[in-house]
Design a protein around this motif. Structure first.
Motif, PDB file in Angstrom:
ATOM      1  N   GLY A   1      10.610 -11.847   1.533  1.00 43.00           N
ATOM      2  CA  GLY A   1       9.623 -11.795   2.604  1.00 43.00           C
ATOM      3  C   GLY A   1       8.208 -11.755   2.061  1.00 43.00           C
ATOM      4  O   GLY A   1       7.981 -11.264   0.955  1.00 43.00           O
ATOM      5  N   ARG A   2       7.273 -12.323   2.844  1.00 45.00           N
ATOM      6  CA  ARG A   2       5.868 -12.323   2.432  1.00 45.00           C
ATOM      7  C   ARG A   2       4.997 -12.155   3.666  1.00 45.00           C
ATOM      8  O   ARG A   2       5.245 -12.757   4.711  1.00 45.00           O
ATOM      9  N   LEU A   3       3.966 -11.331   3.537  1.00 43.29           N
ATOM     10  CA  LEU A   3       2.982 -11.101   4.588  1.00 43.29           C
ATOM     11  C   LEU A   3       1.607 -11.313   3.975  1.00 43.29           C
ATOM     12  O   LEU A   3       1.313 -10.760   2.908  1.00 43.29           O
ATOM     13  N   VAL A   4       0.778 -12.116   4.622  1.00 45.44           N
ATOM     14  CA  VAL A   4      -0.576 -12.376   4.142  1.00 45.44           C
ATOM     15  C   VAL A   4      -1.558 -11.899   5.196  1.00 45.44           C
ATOM     16  O   VAL A   4      -1.453 -12.273   6.367  1.00 45.44           O
ATOM     17  N   MET A   5      -2.506 -11.044   4.778  1.00 44.03           N
ATOM     18  CA  MET A   5      -3.565 -10.551   5.662  1.00 44.03           C
ATOM     19  C   MET A   5      -4.876 -10.648   4.905  1.00 44.03           C
ATOM     20  O   MET A   5      -5.123  -9.839   3.996  1.00 44.03           O
ATOM     21  N   GLY A   6      -5.669 -11.664   5.222  1.00 38.60           N
ATOM     22  CA  GLY A   6      -6.935 -11.842   4.525  1.00 38.60           C
ATOM     23  C   GLY A   6      -6.690 -12.077   3.048  1.00 38.60           C
ATOM     24  O   GLY A   6      -5.961 -12.980   2.666  1.00 38.60           O
TER      25      GLY A   6
ATOM     26  N   ASP B   1       4.594  -8.830  -0.905  1.00 39.89           N
ATOM     27  CA  ASP B   1       5.875  -9.486  -1.167  1.00 39.89           C
ATOM     28  C   ASP B   1       6.987  -8.457  -1.187  1.00 39.89           C
ATOM     29  O   ASP B   1       6.831  -7.372  -1.755  1.00 39.89           O
ATOM     30  N   GLN B   2       8.116  -8.817  -0.591  1.00 38.64           N
ATOM     31  CA  GLN B   2       9.336  -8.018  -0.688  1.00 38.64           C
ATOM     32  C   GLN B   2      10.299  -8.834  -1.529  1.00 38.64           C
ATOM     33  O   GLN B   2      10.572 -10.005  -1.222  1.00 38.64           O
ATOM     34  N   GLU B   3      10.810  -8.241  -2.598  1.00 34.69           N
ATOM     35  CA  GLU B   3      11.678  -8.942  -3.536  1.00 34.69           C
ATOM     36  C   GLU B   3      12.933  -8.130  -3.821  1.00 34.69           C
ATOM     37  O   GLU B   3      12.928  -6.903  -3.687  1.00 34.69           O
ATOM     38  N   VAL B   4      13.969  -8.831  -4.231  1.00 36.61           N
ATOM     39  CA  VAL B   4      15.160  -8.191  -4.790  1.00 36.61           C
ATOM     40  C   VAL B   4      15.258  -8.674  -6.226  1.00 36.61           C
ATOM     41  O   VAL B   4      15.318  -9.880  -6.477  1.00 36.61           O
TER      42      VAL B   4
ATOM     43  N   LEU C   1      17.470  -4.157  -7.610  1.00 35.51           N
ATOM     44  CA  LEU C   1      16.405  -3.222  -7.277  1.00 35.51           C
ATOM     45  C   LEU C   1      15.494  -3.879  -6.257  1.00 35.51           C
ATOM     46  O   LEU C   1      15.101  -5.038  -6.431  1.00 35.51           O
ATOM     47  N   GLU C   2      15.179  -3.182  -5.167  1.00 35.83           N
ATOM     48  CA  GLU C   2      14.209  -3.701  -4.210  1.00 35.83           C
ATOM     49  C   GLU C   2      12.820  -3.355  -4.712  1.00 35.83           C
ATOM     50  O   GLU C   2      12.568  -2.241  -5.182  1.00 35.83           O
ATOM     51  N   VAL C   3      11.904  -4.325  -4.625  1.00 34.76           N
ATOM     52  CA  VAL C   3      10.538  -4.143  -5.101  1.00 34.76           C
ATOM     53  C   VAL C   3       9.574  -4.649  -4.031  1.00 34.76           C
ATOM     54  O   VAL C   3       9.783  -5.724  -3.463  1.00 34.76           O
ATOM     55  N   THR C   4       8.537  -3.868  -3.751  1.00 36.05           N
ATOM     56  CA  THR C   4       7.458  -4.310  -2.887  1.00 36.05           C
ATOM     57  C   THR C   4       6.213  -4.448  -3.750  1.00 36.05           C
ATOM     58  O   THR C   4       5.851  -3.519  -4.473  1.00 36.05           O
ATOM     59  N   GLY C   5       5.601  -5.622  -3.689  1.00 37.89           N
ATOM     60  CA  GLY C   5       4.376  -5.884  -4.442  1.00 37.89           C
ATOM     61  C   GLY C   5       3.220  -6.114  -3.496  1.00 37.89           C
ATOM     62  O   GLY C   5       3.362  -6.829  -2.507  1.00 37.89           O
ATOM     63  N   LEU C   6       2.093  -5.491  -3.768  1.00 42.29           N
ATOM     64  CA  LEU C   6       0.869  -5.684  -2.995  1.00 42.29           C
ATOM     65  C   LEU C   6      -0.162  -6.287  -3.933  1.00 42.29           C
ATOM     66  O   LEU C   6      -0.452  -5.719  -4.992  1.00 42.29           O
ATOM     67  N   TYR C   7      -0.667  -7.459  -3.558  1.00 38.40           N
ATOM     68  CA  TYR C   7      -1.612  -8.185  -4.398  1.00 38.40           C
ATOM     69  C   TYR C   7      -2.933  -8.351  -3.661  1.00 38.40           C
ATOM     70  O   TYR C   7      -2.942  -8.727  -2.490  1.00 38.40           O
TER      71      TYR C   7
END
Length: 69
Positions: free
Chosen positions: A14-19, A24-27, A39-45
């Protein structure tokens, strides 16, 4: 050394873009000291000038593969 693991793989689920922020939501599949698993990983860029300026990660609980019977 982690990037040399033979079974290392990340799947984007999954991916969400705001501005200028992307979430990103990854496995991630990899080898743990206890054996292979996921392992579930959430990345904020934070993006600036078309490049990643900052990155933050949160790790979920790992799930080990069941041994073959």
């Amino acid at each position: 050394m982690r990037f040399q693991e033979a079974n290392l793989h990340a799947k984007l689920v999954g991916r969400l873009v705001m501005g200028n922020f992307v979430v990103d939501q990854e496995v991630v599949t990899r080898m743990f000291p206890e054996g292979p698993g996921r392992l579930e990983v959430t990345g904020l860029y934070e993006v600036a000038g078309g490049r990643i300026a900052n990155a933050w990660f949160r790790l979920g609980a790992k799930t080990l593969d069941r041994p073959a019977q």
